[in-house]
Design an enzyme around this catalytic site. Structure first.
Site, PDB file in Angstrom:
ATOM      1  N   HIS A   1       0.670  -1.251  -0.015  1.00 38.97           N
ATOM      2  CA  HIS A   1      -0.314   0.078   0.063  1.00 38.97           C
ATOM      3  C   HIS A   1       0.878   1.179  -0.106  1.00 38.97           C
ATOM      4  O   HIS A   1       0.288   2.411  -0.198  1.00 38.97           O
ATOM      5  CB  HIS A   1      -0.839  -0.101   1.420  1.00 38.97           C
ATOM      6  CG  HIS A   1      -2.006  -1.095   1.121  1.00 38.97           C
ATOM      7  ND1 HIS A   1      -3.422  -0.974   0.481  1.00 38.97           N
ATOM      8  CD2 HIS A   1      -2.009  -2.403   1.219  1.00 38.97           C
ATOM      9  CE1 HIS A   1      -3.857  -1.701   0.621  1.00 38.97           C
ATOM     10  NE2 HIS A   1      -3.247  -2.737   0.758  1.00 38.97           N
TER      11      HIS A   1
ATOM     12  N   ASP B   1     -12.009  -4.781   0.183  1.00 35.32           N
ATOM     13  CA  ASP B   1     -10.974  -6.078   0.355  1.00 35.32           C
ATOM     14  C   ASP B   1     -11.674  -7.272   0.188  1.00 35.32           C
ATOM     15  O   ASP B   1     -12.415  -7.907   0.597  1.00 35.32           O
ATOM     16  CB  ASP B   1     -10.349  -5.842   1.731  1.00 35.32           C
ATOM     17  CG  ASP B   1      -9.270  -6.839   2.038  1.00 35.32           C
ATOM     18  OD1 ASP B   1      -8.775  -7.680   1.004  1.00 35.32           O
ATOM     19  OD2 ASP B   1      -8.760  -6.857   3.084  1.00 35.32           O
TER      20      ASP B   1
ATOM     21  N   HIS C   1      -7.299 -10.228   7.033  1.00 36.89           N
ATOM     22  CA  HIS C   1      -8.227  -9.983   6.169  1.00 36.89           C
ATOM     23  C   HIS C   1      -9.502 -10.667   6.448  1.00 36.89           C
ATOM     24  O   HIS C   1      -9.553 -11.979   6.777  1.00 36.89           O
ATOM     25  CB  HIS C   1      -7.847 -10.290   4.716  1.00 36.89           C
ATOM     26  CG  HIS C   1      -6.552  -9.687   4.189  1.00 36.89           C
ATOM     27  ND1 HIS C   1      -6.715  -8.313   3.546  1.00 36.89           N
ATOM     28  CD2 HIS C   1      -5.422  -9.884   4.490  1.00 36.89           C
ATOM     29  CE1 HIS C   1      -5.337  -8.295   3.320  1.00 36.89           C
ATOM     30  NE2 HIS C   1      -4.482  -8.880   3.841  1.00 36.89           N
TER      31      HIS C   1
END
EC number: 3.1.-.-
Lengths: 557, 557
Positions: free
Chosen positions: A84, A200, A373
C-alpha cells in the site's frame, strides 16, 4: 482485453481506475476523478512471481496519470504495508510536493522508507473520525482493524455520491489494542446511503471468521514455556501486535529479547516510540549480548518468515548465520502466514531447521497465525452494515473478486450494480449507478536494481528461456570480402550441460555450414548468423531435445 | 553430511539404504541388503523445484548399486504412482531381466510406461496375502488403502528380522472399493514381532484423520446438480476412485463423460479393463462428440489439476484450447490436492477460469479432495498395531520425518530405536537394533530432454544466474601477434534490458580496456577475456546494480 478509450467523464460523475491491485494481490493504487481533479488511494508494490525472474519489485503503472500529475489533490494511505505504500517514493519522484495523508504509524513508516530514497514527503496526519477536504474530495476516516496498527478506511464524498474504500480490513471483535473496525461508523454511512463500496477481497473465498489475534498469545506461551534452549520467533516486521504478544510471553518466561533483521529493528523502534509497542525497560538486548546469555533466557524475534534466502532465518537454516548456530533442541516459531508462491522457500527453511534438530512450530502444526483480512462471514457483516447501492471488489485475484462479488449479491446488492474491474478498467459512477466505461493501459512496471522500466516483457521472456535451457554461443570471425572464416568457430554453452564434450559435434557442424555459406558466396554476417543458428538449433533439438538459446556472433573482419 | 564408508555388513545383519525419498517427497527407492543379496522397494521419480530449472525429472541415484546389479533379486513396487514407479525404466536399462513384483494395477501402469521406453518388463503379479521369496528375502504382501487402487505394503523376512514397509498408506475405514488397509494383518505381524517398521511420513505433521474418500461424492453431486452448463472436473490421472465418483454423479445427472488428457485416457482405460473402474455402457463419448452434446448433458474429466502449463485445463484457462472454450457460467472442479510449489500455477489457472466467468470449485472452497496419506491420528493406530522395536520414517521431508519420529516415540517406541536417515544414510539392523552405520553418495540425477546425468549442479547454477539476470556477451577478434583488436568489440545482452541503448557505454569501456591491454603488450586471450569481464562486470554492477553473467569471447586471429 483491448484498451478502449473511455468517454469524457460527464459532469457530476466520479471515475475510478485501479492502476494496480485488482486482479492481483499487491501494488494497490486506485485513482478517483471528479470535476477534473484526482485523488489517489494507496500506492504500493507487488512482489514478483516465478515468471518475473530477477525483478525486485513491480510498481503500479503511472502512465494513465503521468500527464495529469498537477491534477492530483492528495494521496491517501490506508495503512503502512508495502503493498500500500511501497511505490510512494516512485510517485513522489514525479510529484514531490504531493500531500500524503495517513495515520501516524503509516506516515512514520512512509517517512522512514522515503528517507532511504532521500525524500522528505509532505505528510498530513489524520485520525479516525477526522474530516479533510482536498479539492472536490471530502474525506472522512474510519478506524479499521488489520495486521498492522493504525489502519484506516476512507469515505470519499463528492457531488457524484458517497464512496467507501475499506483498504485492508478485518473485524477482530477483541483486538489487542481495543481499536475495533468502526462498524458503527460504517452503519451510519449506510444510513446516509453509500453509493459505491470498494471492499477488500483477499479472503472472500475463505468461509467463516478470523480467530482473534489475542488467541495467538496462549499458543505462543505454551510453546515457549516448554522450550529449554533458544527460542526464535519469526514474523512480519510490521506486525506490531504479534510482536507484542511475543514480548509478553518472553517476559513471562524470563527471556530477554533480541530483534534480528533490519526492518524488524526499524519498525519496532518506530512502534515503541509511538507507544504502539510496549517494551519493559531492559527487555531488549543487542545480538552480541543475546549470544552471551544462557540459552533459556533469550528469545530472538526475527524477519525471514517467508523463506527469503538472504534473511537471517534462512541463513540459520543453512548453518550459515554469522552469529546464531541452531542446536538440536532449539525452538523456532514461524508466527506468520504462508504467502502463496513462497511454500518451497518456507518449507526449505523449516526442513533445514528440522534437519539441524530444531523443533519448528508453524501455522501447519499450531495456531500461531491468524489472517489480517476478513473472510466471507465477516464480509457479510460489512455488506449488511454498509448496504451499498454499488459494489466494486478490490485487493484480490480474479478468484477472490468473483467470490466477493457473490457475497455482495447474496446480501441483496443488485447483481447489475456489482462491478468487477481489474487493473486499468475504468468505472464511472454516474447518477447513482457504477458501470465500466472503458479501459486504460496498465502494464507491469519492473524495478530491477537501480533501474525502473527498462526490464520489460521481452527481457523477462529471454530470462525464462535462459533459465530453462541456458545458451549456446557460436563466435566466429569472417572475412567479409569473401565470406571465409578466419578462425575456427568458438562454440560454448552455459547452463546447457556439465559434460565438457557436449558441444563437440556442434563445432564440426558449424564448420561445415561455414564452408557451405562461403561456397555459396554468402558474405552478409546476418545471413551467416542465421545459418549457424539454424544448424546448431536443429542439432541440439534432435540430439538432446532441449531448447537453449542459440546466440551466434559473426565478427566482420 | 560427509560420506563415511559404511563398514562391511556383519553376517546375519540387514542393511537399508534409501537412494531417494527420504528428506524429500518423491523418487522413493529403498535398497535392502542381506547375505550379499539386494532387494529394492520402489523406484520412482521426483519432480523438480524452482531451483532446478529446465529439468524434466529427477531420478534416484543408482551409483550405490551400479556395481552390484547382478546381486539384485527383485524390485517390489508398492503402488503405481510416478514417485514409486517412474524411474523403473531407467533401472531396467541397467538390468533388463530384473523381476518386478507388484499388484495387477501397479504392473499394468508400469507396463504401459515401459512400452513408451520400448521395454517389456519381467513382471510378477502378486496379491495381498501372498508370500514370495527372492534370494534370502521372504516377502509377504498386505492390502493398503491409498489414493490409487491396489496398493500394497510389504513385509520382508530375513534371518536378521522382520521388516514392514508401508509404502504410501492411509486408513480409510469406509474405502470405496471395500479394500481396507490390513490393520489386522499388521497386528498379526506385531504379535510375531516387527523388528523394523518403515512408515510413510507425508502427513505426519497433520493432526487427526482423513475424511473417507466416499464423502467427496455428495459434494460433487451438490456442485454438479446446480450446474446448468458444461462441467469440467480435473483430478489426478491415477485416482480411479475419485474418477469413479465423478462418473457416478455424471450418470445421476444425465451427463455423458469425455476424458481429456493422454494419461487420463490411458489410465482409466486400464482401470476399466481390470474392473477397477465401473463404466456404464455408452457413458463415455469422445471429445468431438462431447462438443456436439447440449451443454448440460456433458462432463469432462481432465488432467491439469496441478496447473501444468501445457495441460488441457491450463489452455482452457488461457482461452487457448483448440476445442473447449470456457463460457461464463461453466463449472470447473479441481478435485485434487495442491502440491506445495504448484500454488502459483494452480491459482493462475483458477484465476484465468474465474476471469472468463466460470465458477471454480477447489479444495480451498469446498471439500472436493481428501489426502491419500495417513495423518498423525492414523499413524498412531499403525504404531499401536505393529508395536515395532525399531522405526525408520520414510517418504517425507525433514519436517515430516521429525514429526513421524515423535509420533513413534509417543506410542512407546524407544527414542534410541527411531532412526531418521535421509537419502544415502546407511542403516543396519543387527541383533534387533537399527542404527546408522555410514553414508553413501546420493546426488540428484537430472533428466533433461533425452539425456540423463549431464545436467548437474554447475549447469543448474548457471541457469539460475542466467534466469535472474540474463547475460552480456562481448566478442572481439584479437591479432595475437601484437594483442591488437582487429574489429570493434560486439557487446550485446539477452535477458538484460529492453533498452537498445543499455549497453552503449559498455562498448566504449571495452574499447578503452582493449587499448590498455594492447599497450601493455598482453596477447594472451584468457587474460584479455578476464580484463574485459572485469571492466564490464564492474560497470554493470555500479550502473544497474544487477548481476548478469558476463561472457567474453576473444577470437585469436
Amino acid at each position: 482485453m483491448p484498451t478502449t478509450t473511455p468517454p469524457a467523464l460527464p459532469e457530476g460523475g466520479l471515475r475510478i481506475v485501479a492502476l494496480g491491485g485488482i486482479g492481483e494481490v499487491g501494488r494497490n493504487m486506485t485513482v478517483f476523478e471528479h470535476a477534473g481533479r484526482l485523488l489517489i488511494v494507496d500506492c504500493g508494490v507487488l512482489f514478483p512471481e516465478d515468471d518475473q525472474p530477477g525483478v525486485d519489485l513491480i510498481l503500479p503503472d503511472f502512465r494513465a496519470i503521468e500527464d495529469r500529475l498537477e491534477d492530483i489533490d492528495a494521496l491517501v494511505l490506508t495503512h503502512g504495508h508495502e503493498d500500500h505504500i511501497g511505490a510512494v517514493p516512485f510517485l513522489l519522484k514525479l510529484r514531490p510536493d504531493l500531500p500524503v495523508v495517513g495515520s501516524r504509524f503509516t506516515l512514520a513508516l512512509l517517512t522512514a522508507k522515503c528517507r532511504e530514497h532521500r525524500q522528505v514527503p509532505k505528510v498530513v496526519e489524520v485520525k479516525e473520525g477526522e474530516l479533510r477536504s482536498y479539492g472536490p474530495f471530502d474525506l472522512e476516516f474510519f478506524a479499521v482493524n488489520h495486521s498492522i496498527p493504525d489502519a484506516l478506511a476512507v469515505a470519499i464524498r463528492t457531488p457524484a455520491g458517497l464512496v467507501l474504500h475499506t483498504g485492508d480490513i478485518k473485524l477482530d471483535q477483541l483486538p489487542l489494542d481495543g481499536r475495533l473496525t468502526d462498524l458503527a461508523g460504517f452503519s451510519r454511512l449506510g444510513d446516509e446511503g453509500v453509493d459505491l463500496f470498494l471492499v477488500d477481497s483477499t479472503n472472500a473465498e475463505v468461509p467463516g471468521f478470523v480467530v482473534p489475534e489475542r488467541e495467538i498469545g496462549p499458543v505462543l506461551d505454551n510453546v515457549i514455556r516448554k522450550a529449554s534452549q533458544r527460542v526464535i520467533v519469526a514474523c512480519f516486521a510490521s506486525h506490531v501486535h504479534r510482536v507484542q504478544q511475543v514480548l509478553d510471553v518472553a517476559v513471562a518466561h524470563g527471556r530477554r529479547v533480541a530483534l534480528v533483521g533490519r526492518s524488524m529493528v526499524r519498525n519496532m523502534g518506530i512502534a515503541a516510540e509511538l507507544g504502539l509497542l510496549k517494551v519493559p525497560n531492559g527487555l531488549f538486548v543487542d545480538l552480541d549480548e543475546a549470544m552471551r546469555l544462557p540459552e533459556n533466557q533469550v528469545l530472538f524475534v526475527s524477519t525471514g518468515s517467508q523463506g527469503e534466502p538472504l534473511s537471517a532465518l534462512s541463513r540459520m537454516a543453512r548453518g550459515e548465520h554469522r552469529q546464531i548456530s541452531i542446536q538440536a533442541g532449539d525452538t523456532i516459531v514461524l508466527a506468520s502466514s504462508l504467502i502463496p508462491g513462497n511454500e518451497n522457500a518456507v518449507f526449505g527453511v523449516v526442513n533445514g531447521l528440522a534437519r539441524l534438530g530444531a523443533t519448528v512450530v508453524h501455522q501447519g502444526n499450531a495456531k500461531v497465525h491468524v489472517s489480517g483480512h476478513s473472510p466471507a462471514g465477516e464480509l457479510l457483516f460489512l455488506y449488511n452494515a454498509v448496504r451499498p447501492s454499488n459494489v466494486m471488489p478490490v485487493h484480490g485475484e480474479w478468484r477472490h473478486l468473483r467470490a466477493n462479488a457473490a457475497l455482495a449479491v447474496s446480501t441483496g446488492v443488485d447483481e447489475e450494480h456489482v462491478v468487477i474491474a481489474e487493473d486499468g478498467v475504468v468505472v464511472d459512477l454516474i447518477d447513482g449507478k457504477a458501470a465500466v466505461s472503458g479501459r486504460v493501459v496498465v502494464g507491469h512496471v519492473y524495478v530491477d536494481g537501480l533501474s525502473v522500466g527498462d526490464v520489460g516483457e521481452s527481457t523477462l521472456s529471454d530470462r525464462l528461456v535462459l533459465g530453462e535451457g541456458g545458451f549456446i554461443s557460436i563466435s566466429v570471425a569472417i572475412d567479409t570480402s569473401n565470406g571465409r572464416a578466419v578462425s575456427p568457430p568458438t562454440v560454448s554453452g552455459r547452463g546447457f550441460s556439465d559434460d565438457p564434450k557436449a558441444l563437440d559435434q556442434a563445432v564440426a557442424l558449424v564448420e561445415m555450414e561455414l564452408s557451405r555459406t562461403e561456397a555459396e558466396g554468402i558474405t552478409d554476417t546476418h545471413r551467416i548468423a542465421q545459418a549457424v543458428r539454424r544448424v546448431v538449433g536443429r542439432w541440439v533439438a534432435e540430439t538432446y531435445r532441449r531448447r537453449p538459446m542459440i546466440v551466434p556472433t559473426i565478427i566482420a573482419i
